[in-house]
Structures are given as structure tokens and as C-alpha cells.
Design an enzyme around this catalytic site. Sequence first.
Site, PDB file in Angstrom:
ATOM      1  N   ARG A 127       0.747  -1.014  -0.227  1.00 22.25           N
ATOM      2  CA  ARG A 127      -0.285   0.104  -0.347  1.00 22.25           C
ATOM      3  C   ARG A 127       0.844   1.533  -0.146  1.00 22.25           C
ATOM      4  O   ARG A 127       0.308   2.103  -0.311  1.00 22.25           O
ATOM      5  CB  ARG A 127      -0.412   0.221   1.100  1.00 22.25           C
ATOM      6  CG  ARG A 127      -1.832   0.586   0.923  1.00 22.25           C
ATOM      7  CD  ARG A 127      -3.183   0.971   2.304  1.00 22.25           C
ATOM      8  NE  ARG A 127      -4.033   1.877   2.814  1.00 22.25           N
ATOM      9  CZ  ARG A 127      -4.352   2.869   2.989  1.00 22.25           C
ATOM     10  NH1 ARG A 127      -3.356   3.456   3.928  1.00 22.25           N
ATOM     11  NH2 ARG A 127      -5.229   4.130   2.941  1.00 22.25           N
ATOM     12  N   ILE A 138      -6.827   8.467  -0.864  1.00 23.72           N
ATOM     13  CA  ILE A 138      -6.113   6.791  -0.998  1.00 23.72           C
ATOM     14  C   ILE A 138      -7.056   6.419  -0.258  1.00 23.72           C
ATOM     15  O   ILE A 138      -7.101   7.003   1.269  1.00 23.72           O
ATOM     16  CB  ILE A 138      -4.594   6.121  -0.939  1.00 23.72           C
ATOM     17  CG1 ILE A 138      -4.884   4.993  -1.103  1.00 23.72           C
ATOM     18  CG2 ILE A 138      -4.425   6.637   0.161  1.00 23.72           C
ATOM     19  CD1 ILE A 138      -3.819   3.563  -1.105  1.00 23.72           C
ATOM     20  N   SER A 139      -8.467   5.450   0.174  1.00 26.10           N
ATOM     21  CA  SER A 139      -9.543   5.055   0.945  1.00 26.10           C
ATOM     22  C   SER A 139      -8.615   4.659   1.871  1.00 26.10           C
ATOM     23  O   SER A 139      -7.771   3.383   1.623  1.00 26.10           O
ATOM     24  CB  SER A 139     -10.926   4.636   0.032  1.00 26.10           C
ATOM     25  OG  SER A 139     -11.187   4.825  -0.801  1.00 26.10           O
ATOM     26  N   GLN A 140      -9.384   4.375   3.521  1.00 29.13           N
ATOM     27  CA  GLN A 140      -9.358   3.609   4.672  1.00 29.13           C
ATOM     28  C   GLN A 140      -9.106   1.998   4.001  1.00 29.13           C
ATOM     29  O   GLN A 140     -10.373   1.555   3.337  1.00 29.13           O
ATOM     30  CB  GLN A 140      -9.956   4.448   5.691  1.00 29.13           C
ATOM     31  CG  GLN A 140      -9.440   2.984   7.082  1.00 29.13           C
ATOM     32  CD  GLN A 140     -10.481   3.498   8.041  1.00 29.13           C
ATOM     33  OE1 GLN A 140     -11.450   5.066   8.287  1.00 29.13           O
ATOM     34  NE2 GLN A 140     -10.858   3.171   9.478  1.00 29.13           N
TER      35      GLN A 140
END
Length: 228
Positions: A47, A74-76
Site C-alpha cells: 500500500r 487513498i481510501s482507508q
Amino acid sequence: MLSLSSYLKVMTDTYRHKGLRRKLAEVLAKKGIKDNAVLTAITEIPRHLFIPDNALHKYAYEDKPFPIGSGQTISQPYTVAFQTELLELKPRQKVLEIGTGSGFQTAVLLEMGVKVFSIERQKALYERTKQLLPNLNYKTNCKLFYGDGYKGLPTYAPFYKIIVTAGAPYIPEDLLKQLKIGGTLVIPVDEGDSQRMKKIVKLSETNFQTEDLTLFRFVPLLKEKGRD
Ligand code: SAH
């Protein structure tokens, strides 16, 4: 910040990073994610390399969103895992993703063995992710598009699954049309300051079954393409 070509040359994944993401998968399991294939994808994907600002890499395995440029995030990881689990993916299914962003969710989908068609409206993010993914060995089963997610991709429809990764003011009609019968749309829909996650199954051309889940916080699904 490094230029993308320099970044692609120096990016590295280490055992320390691998250890951190194994811990992240454990955190997600504790928060309720059950699908082992999703947890494995989280354990596999670096990530940190999806976050353009190197200074943030040391936080990349915290369960948090981070800026990726163009005012986007960037999403959780929990959100990514939650949405992916809801899709109940089977290998080789055709999946439409709205909001490519960093490409992290795209990589999770690819790890699940599906074919991904993903749309991004910010040119800079589209360009970056188009170069990043093949450099991380995501070279097949993935087509990225610069365009307006509200319209979907009529040329490639129907899709077995559709995932929207930005907060939608309403459910776009075109996306419902492009869903296969028996297919699922997972979409966060505005409800005041946050969005209600909805899982919508297409029972027939005119009949849909909607399940309302918990509240999340997304960046908005915007009209028109970005101008950068
Ligand atoms: N899955 C991405 C989420 C990024 S945030 C990730 O984890 O990195 C949501 C993304 O949706 C942003 O990149 C934003 O630019 C994009 N977006 C917003 N409105 C859009 C639209 N109408 N069509 C396509 N993408 C859109």
C-alpha cells in the site's frame, strides 16, 4: 516529491513493510472483515507504494486514508476491505470501478482474480496510476479510463459487479443499467455529512433489492472531468 519516473525506479518493498501489512490484515479482521481472500490481498499489496508522498510511507499501514494529490485520498483499508467483501467476487467476473484514484482498490480487485474496468475523472491521477500498476506487476485484466464515472462504460457493459469509491449524491441510473441481472452495485450514498453504504442487487431490468449498511466518509463523486 519525486517525479513519477524517478519514484518508479527507487520504490522498494521490504520485510518490514510485509510485517506491517500482516498486522493491518489482523486489525481489519478484528474490525469484522471475514473474507480470507480480501485479507490475503491486504497482506500482499504494498500500500505504501500507492501513496505518492514518500514522507507518508511510514504511516501507510495504519488503517487511515491519506492524500494522493488532486484533492483526493487513498481510501482507508477498512473501507476498501468492506466494499470488496460486499461484492462477493468470483474469479474472472467483470467489475466496473468508479474512482480509480491511487489504484489501491483496483489492485485489491485484481488480487481477487477479476477483470477490472476502472474510471477516474482526474487526469493527473489517471496518468499516474496507469503507469504505477504495471510497474507493480498488475499488467493484465485491467483497463483504466479517463472519464466520467456517472456514465459508466456502456461499450463494455454489462458488469457483474460495480463498485463506487466516492460519495454519490444519488444512485446513477446508467450504472444500474450497466449491471448484469443477478449482479451487485456497492455504492456510498450521501446522507448529510457522511454516506450510507448500499448494496444493490439487480433482480430484473426493473427490480432491485437494496440493503442499507453503515455510514462512511468519502470524497465526493463529482460531475464533469477534472481540469488539471
Ligand atoms: N479507490 C481509490 C479512491 C480514491 S477517492 C483509492 O483508494 O485510491 C475517489 C476517487 O474518485 C478520486 O480519485 C476522485 O477523483 C474520483 N472521482 C470523483 N468523481 C468521479 C467521477 N465522476 N468519475 C470518476 N471518478 C471520480
